[in-house]
Structures are given as structure tokens and as C-alpha cells.
Design an enzyme around this catalytic site. Sequence first.
Site, PDB file in Angstrom:
ATOM      1  N   CYS A 243      -2.610   7.325  41.747  1.00 43.45           N
ATOM      2  CA  CYS A 243      -2.126   6.046  41.588  1.00 43.45           C
ATOM      3  C   CYS A 243      -2.645   5.188  40.884  1.00 43.45           C
ATOM      4  O   CYS A 243      -2.311   4.029  40.538  1.00 43.45           O
ATOM      5  CB  CYS A 243      -1.740   5.335  43.024  1.00 43.45           C
ATOM      6  SG  CYS A 243      -3.004   4.836  44.087  1.00 43.45           S
ATOM      7  N   CYS A 265      -7.187   8.176  46.863  1.00 43.20           N
ATOM      8  CA  CYS A 265      -7.178   7.150  47.845  1.00 43.20           C
ATOM      9  C   CYS A 265      -7.339   8.020  49.210  1.00 43.20           C
ATOM     10  O   CYS A 265      -6.890   8.973  49.666  1.00 43.20           O
ATOM     11  CB  CYS A 265      -5.982   6.517  47.943  1.00 43.20           C
ATOM     12  SG  CYS A 265      -5.849   5.255  46.490  1.00 43.20           S
ATOM     13  N   CYS A 271      -1.730   4.994  49.009  1.00 41.75           N
ATOM     14  CA  CYS A 271      -1.558   5.532  47.623  1.00 41.75           C
ATOM     15  C   CYS A 271      -0.252   6.056  47.585  1.00 41.75           C
ATOM     16  O   CYS A 271       0.272   5.722  46.381  1.00 41.75           O
ATOM     17  CB  CYS A 271      -2.448   7.043  47.877  1.00 41.75           C
ATOM     18  SG  CYS A 271      -2.470   7.888  46.231  1.00 41.75           S
TER      19      CYS A 271
END
Length: 288
Positions: A243, A265, A271
Site C-alpha cells: 500500500c 504493514c 494495509c
Amino acid sequence: MKANTHFAFFDEGSKKEIRRATLKAVAIPGYQVPFASREMPIARGWGTGGLQLTLSLIGQTDVLKVIDQGSDESVNAVSIKKLVQDTTGVQLTECTEEADIIQSRHRIPECSLTKEQILVLQVPIPEPLRAIEAREYVTKNMHAEDDYSGAWLMLFEQIMKFGKTATTADHPVSVHDRYVMAPSPIPRFDNPKMDHSEALILLGAGREKKIYAVPPYTSVKSLAFDDYPFTVESFVGAHCHLCGARDVFLDELIDHEKSETIYQCNDSAYCIEQLNKQEKVEVESTYA
């Protein structure tokens, strides 16, 4: 024949006893309140303290989220969610903003919590002085006398040996300028999130039979020396490969195809939420 279970597994007397201990913990921030930890259908050390807090507090209209080291889909998180839902019928969610009660192991969500939420942290070892003193009655006296020289000495020895404090997780904190507390084995990155949090934070240790709390808007300071200030894990120059998020706690992974280090993440729900937002923006810009 299948016997009907109590709502939220426990009988009302058990839930009242846990709530009384919880109220005392909220009234004395950072103080470890003993309670009669119950036998649970999961082994001690796998979140029984946090689970007992959740079961004693949850109501029929509450929405529950359970995470384990940032993941909503780990075995521990899924098992706890299944037990709570089977005995209460409450709604489950993976979205942090939608949850009323968030039970977590080793992480505080990336999204800021609100005053309407309760964060329940699972704790294996609630005593921050245990590495210094093994005897329970001695550590109790040390807390009563505000004697935390052992904790400071532990940090000083780390600085002498490594040139910095070397607690990767569970770095001790001072709550309301009085009690030194073990913040659960959350990474140092999450310690600042406890300071003046809008949400009520409850910590439960089932094996050690202790409950303690950080009420909303309470001062929580990580122990540190003036010339060696407290620092969190640094991810400078790194971002989530999915992301693109920065300024969040990242897991370091290996891309075996490229033989490169990548980051992702740790908070899986955060995320996914960022990816959904990006997709929504792309769709709206395409049809604009």
C-alpha cells in the site's frame, strides 16, 4: 444432550469479580490488581487474561475485533473470536473503527482509537521488575515504596553494553508519574500510543492472575535517561510494498524471486484499508 452455556461463557458471579478488579485497576492507573483467574478452554499463556476481560465486559450489541501481532487471521485471533462469538453471538469485524472492544496480542492498531472504544491487551508477564527480582512479595514492596532503581539499572546496563537501551518490546513505562508498568510485549513503536490515549486500555495476565489499566487521557512515559532519550524502531526510507504506507510499524520480509528486502504493514487490516482507499480514488478518477 447439549447444555446451554452462560452468556459470554462465565457465570455472573465470575464476571462481577473480574469487573470489580477492573474498576480498581482503572482507579489506580498502572497498579497490578490480583484477581481469581478462571480456567479457560485455551491454555494459559495464550491470551486467557485478555479473554477473561473481554468476556466480562462484552455486551450483546458490542462489535469485537481480535488481532494477534497485527493479524486478524492468525490461529490465536481466530480461535478467540470463535469462542467469544459462539458464547455471545456478537458481531465481529476486522475494521478498527467499527469495533467497540479490541483484543490484541503484542500490537496496538495503527488507527487512532476513540473514547468509545476499549483496548484489551494480552500480557504474559505483567511484572516489570521480574527480571530484577524473582520474589513476588519483594516486588510488591518495591512498587509500594516507589523503588524502581532496578528498572533504571537494567536500562543503564544495556547502554553500557550496547550503547543504547536494547529493549525491543515491553519497554517499561511510568503511568501517571507513579507506577512503572509492563505495557505488554508491544514493540517500542507502540509505546507512545498509550500516552493520553482516548480509549480505555486494559491489560490482563491470566497465568499471573493480574489486571491493570491505563484510563483515558493518562500520562504514559517510557523510561529513558536525559542523555539517552527513548526512541522507537526506525523505518526511514522504507515503505509497505503493498500500500506504500510510511510512518507505520513494518515487517521486514525477503522477496525470494528478487533476493531483496521488502517491507509490509504489520497491521493487516490497516494495509487492506489503505489499498481499498487507493482503489476507490483510482476508480473515481477514471470515471471523473
